[in-house]
Design a protein around this motif. Structure first.
Motif, mmCIF file in Angstrom:
data_model
loop_
_atom_site.group_PDB
_atom_site.id
_atom_site.type_symbol
_atom_site.label_atom_id
_atom_site.label_comp_id
_atom_site.label_asym_id
_atom_site.label_seq_id
_atom_site.Cartn_x
_atom_site.Cartn_y
_atom_site.Cartn_z
ATOM 1 N N LEU A 1 44.739 145.930 24.461
ATOM 2 C CA LEU A 1 43.330 146.288 23.720
ATOM 3 C C LEU A 1 42.881 145.298 22.567
ATOM 4 N N VAL A 2 44.203 144.502 22.079
ATOM 5 C CA VAL A 2 43.743 143.468 21.470
ATOM 6 C C VAL A 2 43.041 142.565 22.116
ATOM 7 N N ALA A 3 43.522 141.983 23.292
ATOM 8 C CA ALA A 3 42.967 141.168 24.285
ATOM 9 C C ALA A 3 41.529 141.398 24.466
ATOM 10 N N LYS A 4 41.256 142.638 24.565
ATOM 11 C CA LYS A 4 39.934 142.939 24.906
ATOM 12 C C LYS A 4 39.151 143.167 23.913
ATOM 13 N N VAL A 5 39.435 143.310 22.568
ATOM 14 C CA VAL A 5 38.743 143.212 21.212
ATOM 15 C C VAL A 5 38.438 141.707 21.011
ATOM 16 N N ALA A 6 39.503 141.010 21.312
ATOM 17 C CA ALA A 6 39.282 139.562 21.129
ATOM 18 C C ALA A 6 38.209 138.920 21.904
ATOM 19 N N ALA A 7 38.269 139.337 23.271
ATOM 20 C CA ALA A 7 37.160 139.005 24.242
ATOM 21 C C ALA A 7 35.769 139.483 23.739
ATOM 22 N N LEU A 8 35.724 140.668 23.016
ATOM 23 C CA LEU A 8 34.507 141.187 22.617
ATOM 24 C C LEU A 8 33.845 140.492 21.640
ATOM 25 N N LYS A 9 34.973 140.105 20.584
ATOM 26 C CA LYS A 9 34.471 139.191 19.519
ATOM 27 C C LYS A 9 33.746 137.811 19.975
ATOM 28 N N ALA A 10 34.527 137.131 20.903
ATOM 29 C CA ALA A 10 34.077 135.885 21.434
ATOM 30 C C ALA A 10 32.544 136.202 22.298
ATOM 31 N N ARG A 11 32.278 137.341 22.840
ATOM 32 C CA ARG A 11 31.241 137.657 23.320
ATOM 33 C C ARG A 11 29.919 137.711 22.175
#
Length: 267
Positions: free
Chosen positions: A116-126
């Protein structure tokens, strides 16, 4: 399933395990020719895979393969703590099962947190160029709270394992003391028995020889003369002195012999 079977199954790549349904071959096709020597390398790997394949065939349907995600650096200490808890020595069966189940549950929570941390990090990058700070702050704060909760459960589990190990160590010490106390009378009895046997042996050894009529030791012989000439010279000298001491009473033959011996001695 037994822990050793689970380890064997986990050692085989998931794509090489037997199918979930249908017949299972005695020797899988991917195994190739059996190794001739048990050496590390392909032969050693073949043997490990073969044992894992057989264990998976025995427990087919009773396990599932879970891929381990890559954990970020900040979560790595938690995974190490879980690994130490899983390897902790606990003799009580129920406590060991409790620790095993809780470690597995915490492991799944940690992996889910990492994903979930990786998903949130990817969402922040987007959303880097979008004004969505308030929206992204909510999952981040919740994830932090979830990570704190996981860390707290790991600490409580570590305390539980330490408590169980201390209790088992204390119980082992008590059992050792009880065993030592029960062993003392036995040791004392054996010591008294051996003491009596030692006294009997001492009395038998101090009673003198069992054969009093022993023959006398042989007389020590005089060492032979290395050179017989000095002995002959001494005897000749003694004989000359005795003959000379007789004076005029010495027989003529002895007087002649004395002169010859004296001449021989003076040479």
């Amino acid at each position: 399933m037994p822990a050793e079977d689970a380890e064997l199954i986990a050692s085989v790549p998931p794509e090489l395990l037997p199918p979930p349904e249908g017949p299972v071959a005695d020797r899988p096709v991917w195994a190739g020719r059996p190794p001739k020597r048990r050496e590390r390398g392909d032969s050693y790997r073949w043997l490990c895979y073969q044992d894992g394949y057989r264990a998976a065939a025995r427990h087919r349907g009773g396990y599932r393969i879970v891929s381990k995600p890559a954990l970020p650096e900040e979560l790595s200490p938690y995974q190490k703590s879980l690994d130490r808890l899983a390897a902790a020595t606990i003799y009580d069966e129920m406590a060991r099962a409790t620790v095993r189940d809780e470690v597995w549950a915490l492991t799944q929570l940690l992996w889910a947190h990492a994903e979930l941390v990786a998903k949130v990090a990817a969402l922040k990058a987007r959303a880097a160029h979008v004004n969505a700070g308030a929206i992204l702050g909510s999952p981040t704060q919740t994830l932090d709270a979830a990570g704190s909760a996981i860390a707290d459960r790991i600490r409580r589990m570590e305390y539980y394992v330490q408590t169980v190990q201390a209790a088992e160590a204390e119980q082992a010490a008590v059992e050792h003391e009880v065993q030592r106390a029960s062993l003392q009378p036995l040791l004392r009895g054996e010591a008294l028995q051996y003491s009596g046997e030692a006294l009997d042996l001492l009395a038998r050894a101090s009673g003198g020889s069992l054969a009093p009529q022993l023959p006398a030791p042989p007389r020590k012989a005089d060492p032979p003369e290395r050179d017989p000439l000095p002995a002959l010279q001494r005897k000749a000298g003694d004989l000359v002195e005795r003959i000379q001491a007789m004076g005029a009473d010495a027989p003529p033959d002895l007087a002649v012999a004395a002169r010859h011996l004296k001449h021989w001695l003076e040479r």
